[in-house]
Scaffold this motif. Structure first.
Motif, short mmCIF file in Angstrom:
data_model
loop_
_atom_site.label_atom_id
_atom_site.label_comp_id
_atom_site.label_asym_id
_atom_site.label_seq_id
_atom_site.Cartn_x
_atom_site.Cartn_y
_atom_site.Cartn_z
N GLY A 93 30.61 27.38 38.63
CA GLY A 93 29.45 26.91 37.90
C GLY A 93 29.49 27.21 36.42
N VAL A 94 29.98 28.39 36.02
CA VAL A 94 30.08 28.76 34.61
C VAL A 94 31.36 28.22 34.00
CG1 VAL A 94 30.15 30.65 32.96
CG2 VAL A 94 28.68 30.83 34.96
N ASN A 124 25.44 21.77 43.09
CA ASN A 124 24.21 21.97 42.33
C ASN A 124 24.46 22.58 40.96
OD1 ASN A 124 24.67 24.79 42.98
ND2 ASN A 124 22.46 25.15 42.78
N ARG A 125 25.72 22.96 40.66
CA ARG A 125 25.96 23.64 39.39
C ARG A 125 27.30 23.30 38.74
NH1 ARG A 125 26.42 26.68 43.80
NH2 ARG A 125 28.19 28.08 44.11
N HIS A 126 28.24 22.69 39.45
CA HIS A 126 29.54 22.39 38.87
C HIS A 126 29.40 21.27 37.84
CE1 HIS A 126 33.86 21.41 38.70
NE2 HIS A 126 34.04 22.63 39.19
N ALA A 213 24.68 35.08 36.50
CA ALA A 213 23.70 34.01 36.36
C ALA A 213 22.84 33.87 37.62
CB ALA A 213 24.40 32.68 36.08
N ALA A 214 23.26 34.48 38.73
CA ALA A 214 22.50 34.40 39.97
C ALA A 214 21.14 35.07 39.81
CB ALA A 214 23.28 35.05 41.10
N THR A 215 20.13 34.52 40.43
CA THR A 215 18.74 34.99 40.45
C THR A 215 18.07 34.90 39.08
OG1 THR A 215 19.04 37.37 40.01
CG2 THR A 215 19.37 36.63 42.29
N LYS A 216 18.71 34.30 38.09
CA LYS A 216 18.13 34.17 36.75
C LYS A 216 17.55 32.77 36.56
CE LYS A 216 19.71 38.28 35.47
NZ LYS A 216 18.84 39.43 35.15
N SER A 217 16.49 32.68 35.75
CA SER A 217 15.85 31.38 35.56
C SER A 217 15.27 31.18 34.17
CB SER A 217 14.74 31.18 36.60
OG SER A 217 13.74 32.19 36.45
N ASP A 218 15.35 32.19 33.30
CA ASP A 218 14.72 32.10 31.98
C ASP A 218 15.78 31.97 30.90
OD1 ASP A 218 13.30 32.32 29.66
OD2 ASP A 218 12.18 34.10 30.23
N PRO A 219 16.01 30.76 30.37
CA PRO A 219 17.08 30.59 29.37
C PRO A 219 16.79 31.30 28.05
CG PRO A 219 15.78 28.58 29.58
CD PRO A 219 15.33 29.49 30.68
N PHE A 290 36.37 39.77 49.20
CA PHE A 290 35.66 38.92 48.26
C PHE A 290 34.21 38.81 48.70
CE2 PHE A 290 36.59 35.96 44.74
CZ PHE A 290 37.62 36.68 44.17
N ARG A 291 33.40 38.09 47.91
CA ARG A 291 31.96 38.03 48.14
C ARG A 291 31.65 37.54 49.55
NH1 ARG A 291 33.62 33.94 44.88
NH2 ARG A 291 33.27 31.82 45.63
N VAL A 292 30.63 38.11 50.17
CA VAL A 292 30.24 37.70 51.52
C VAL A 292 28.75 37.34 51.57
CG1 VAL A 292 32.01 39.07 52.66
CG2 VAL A 292 29.79 40.10 52.18
N ARG A 293 28.03 37.47 50.46
CA ARG A 293 26.62 37.10 50.44
C ARG A 293 26.41 35.77 49.74
NH1 ARG A 293 23.26 42.10 48.14
NH2 ARG A 293 24.97 42.15 46.67
N ILE A 294 25.41 35.03 50.18
CA ILE A 294 25.02 33.82 49.48
C ILE A 294 24.14 34.22 48.30
CG2 ILE A 294 23.73 31.67 49.65
CD1 ILE A 294 24.44 31.59 52.61
N LEU A 295 24.53 33.79 47.10
CA LEU A 295 23.77 34.15 45.91
C LEU A 295 22.78 33.03 45.58
CD1 LEU A 295 26.68 35.49 43.66
CD2 LEU A 295 25.23 36.76 45.25
N PRO A 296 21.49 33.35 45.48
CA PRO A 296 20.53 32.33 45.06
C PRO A 296 20.78 31.96 43.59
CG PRO A 296 19.43 34.24 46.05
CD PRO A 296 20.83 34.64 45.78
N VAL A 297 21.12 30.72 43.35
CA VAL A 297 21.46 30.29 42.00
C VAL A 297 20.69 29.02 41.66
CG1 VAL A 297 23.28 29.57 40.41
CG2 VAL A 297 23.79 31.24 42.19
N LEU A 298 19.89 29.08 40.60
CA LEU A 298 19.28 27.87 40.05
C LEU A 298 20.37 27.12 39.32
CD1 LEU A 298 16.53 26.42 39.70
CD2 LEU A 298 16.31 27.63 37.51
N GLY A 299 20.63 25.88 39.74
CA GLY A 299 21.82 25.17 39.29
C GLY A 299 21.98 25.05 37.80
N THR A 300 20.88 25.08 37.04
CA THR A 300 20.97 24.93 35.58
C THR A 300 21.52 26.17 34.90
OG1 THR A 300 18.67 25.67 35.40
CG2 THR A 300 19.07 23.29 35.47
N MET A 301 21.30 27.35 35.46
CA MET A 301 21.62 28.59 34.74
C MET A 301 23.11 28.83 34.52
SD MET A 301 18.85 29.71 33.59
CE MET A 301 19.23 31.37 33.03
#
Length: 447
Positions: A93-94, A124-126, A213-219, A290-301
């Motif tokens: 995504g980044v 949702n983010r690529h 960028a996960a769990t963030k929403s304020d640009p 490697f990562r095993v949790r699903i990270l909540p990511v707002l696609g824009t961030m």
């Protein structure tokens, strides 16, 4: 029947309309010709128009496509961009946004390294992946997409996992002599991220790293600064601690969000503590550890993070003026800084001890006027505000951001001791403070 004056107006309008039609038709034909030439050049790139093993493109077409960048940055800066070789590690995504915008902006050579594949949840983010790309490698997805945008750019796609064992080969190339001018870290695994940052630091390669960028929403809370200035970012905190254990305490530029957590906002999804409920978590990851949790990511961030990195790189490389603010989200310290000025007014015996600077102005003074650091030392910790010129009243244009020790020294020597500013501070320091205060005087008219 229209009058003579009315007929003249109709004729004039018809002439104007015909001229406009002719102009836009000419513009359209020019655009079609440019597209045709670009198509021909792209066709040559995919065919046999090569000399000495290299494809040659029409430089006029390239300049036309990059016209806005040339107008913004200038010839010399665009040449600097053209001469760069940038390695981006991570194409999610980044990283996908970093690569896309660097190529769109005039970079001619870029390497992107990632072992991962495009999944449905990537969409949702690529920056460019579509449904038809699901299951394909992220790096090849990027390369294919960018070939349609800037066929003159050499995009080296490496579908491998970066780790310490293959670090030199992947960063420097097979012959070990292709040193990048910048490395961009867009890795979301902590161990690999720390290893990469240690590698580039030890090999003196400029780097910029993306924090979480996960769990963030304020640009508005996104910052660029040294890793030591980060706050409210658990990933940055962990990376900072691990790098410190390896002897690296500063010198890593990062993009991070200082957005504060809130019970109403998204948070990391925890794994069940019971092993039976959790199952074999190793089987959930693409690669061991490697990562095993699903990270909540707002696609824009992730896109905002990637665009911030790309913009920082472009301006940094081109020498475009930058004066970043350090710690612009340190809201919690403004009241303490405000109280430090109030306490000083008592100590220096001012008859009216009401502070003539509003609390809401403290953040402006700290961040916009003095860029979050003392103009005397450049330090950005234990900050206070101090009256500057003893002959003038306290005001926004006569207070200076200082450390506590600097404030104490200023009080003893200047405010209470009666020494002149020119006897206490160097010419360079006085000029620098004067420059900042004059800037405030100029900006105050727009506040």
């Amino acid at each position: 029947m229209p009058s003579n004056q009315g007929w003249k107006g109709l004729v004039a309008a018809a002439i104007l309309a015909a001229a406009a039609t002719k102009f836009f038709d000419s513009l359209h034909q020019s655009y079609k010709a440019s597209r045709r030439r670009l198509s021909e050049e792209t066709g040559k790139a995919n065919g046999s128009s090569k000399a000495n093993g290299k494809v040659h493109y029409d430089s006029e077409l390239i300049r036309e496509q990059l016209a806005r960048n040339y107008a913004f940055l200038g010839e010399e800066a665009m040449q600097s961009l053209k001469n760069q070789y940038i390695v981006v590690v991570g194409a999610g995504g980044v990283g996908s946004w970093v690569v896309t915008m660097l190529v769109r902006s005039g970079i001619y050579k870029i390497k992107v390294i990632d072992f991962d594949q495009v999944s449905l949840s990537s969409l949702n983010r690529h920056s460019c992946a579509t449904l038809k790309d699901v299951g394909t490698s992220k790096v090849n997805c990027l390369k294919d997409h960018l070939r349609e945008i800037a066929p003159w750019c050499e995009v080296v796609a490496v579908n491998e996992l970066w780790n310490k064992e293959n670090a030199g080969r992947l960063i420097y190339g097979e012959d070990g002599e292709d040193k990048p001018t910048f490395v961009v870290d867009c890795i979301d695994n902590i161990d690999t991220k720390v290893d990469l940052l240690e590698f580039v630091y030890q090999n003196d390669i400029p780097v910029i790293s993306s924090m979480g960028a996960a769990t963030k929403s304020d640009p508005t809370r996104i910052n660029v600064g040294d890793l030591t200035t980060t706050e409210e970012d658990p990933l940055a905190r962990t990376v900072r601690r691990r790098l410190k254990q390896r002897g690296i305490t500063k010198g890593i530029t990062v993009v991070f969000s200082a957005e504060k957590p809130d019970p109403r906002k998204a948070s990391l999804l925890p794994l069940p503590e019971d092993e039976f409920q959790r199952g074999k978590v190793d089987e959930l990851s693409a690669i061991k550890d490697f990562r095993v949790r699903i990270l909540p990511v707002l696609g824009t961030m992730p896109g905002v993070f990637g665009l911030t990195i790309a913009t920082w790189l472009i301006t940094k490389i081109s020498g475009y003026p930058m004066d970043p603010i350090e710690g612009k989200n340190r809201i919690k310290v403004y009241d303490g800084i405000y109280q430090s000025l109030a306490g000083q007014m008592t100590r220096i015996g001012m008859p009216d001890q009401r502070v003539p600077v509003a609390l809401k102005d403290v953040g402006y003074i700290c961040e916009e006027v003095f860029r979050g650091k003392s103009p005397l030392s450049g330090y950005s910790t234990r900050l206070t505000l101090s009256k500057w010129d003893p002959s003038l009243p306290v005001s926004i244009q006569n207070v200076v951001l200082m450390t506590k020790d600097e404030q104490k020294n200023h009080e003893e020597r200047v405010l209470n001791g009666g020494e002149n500013l020119v006897d206490v501070y160097s010419k360079e320091t006085l000029e620098f403070v004067s420059k900042r205060l004059k800037e405030e005087e100029y900006y105050s008219q727009f506040r």
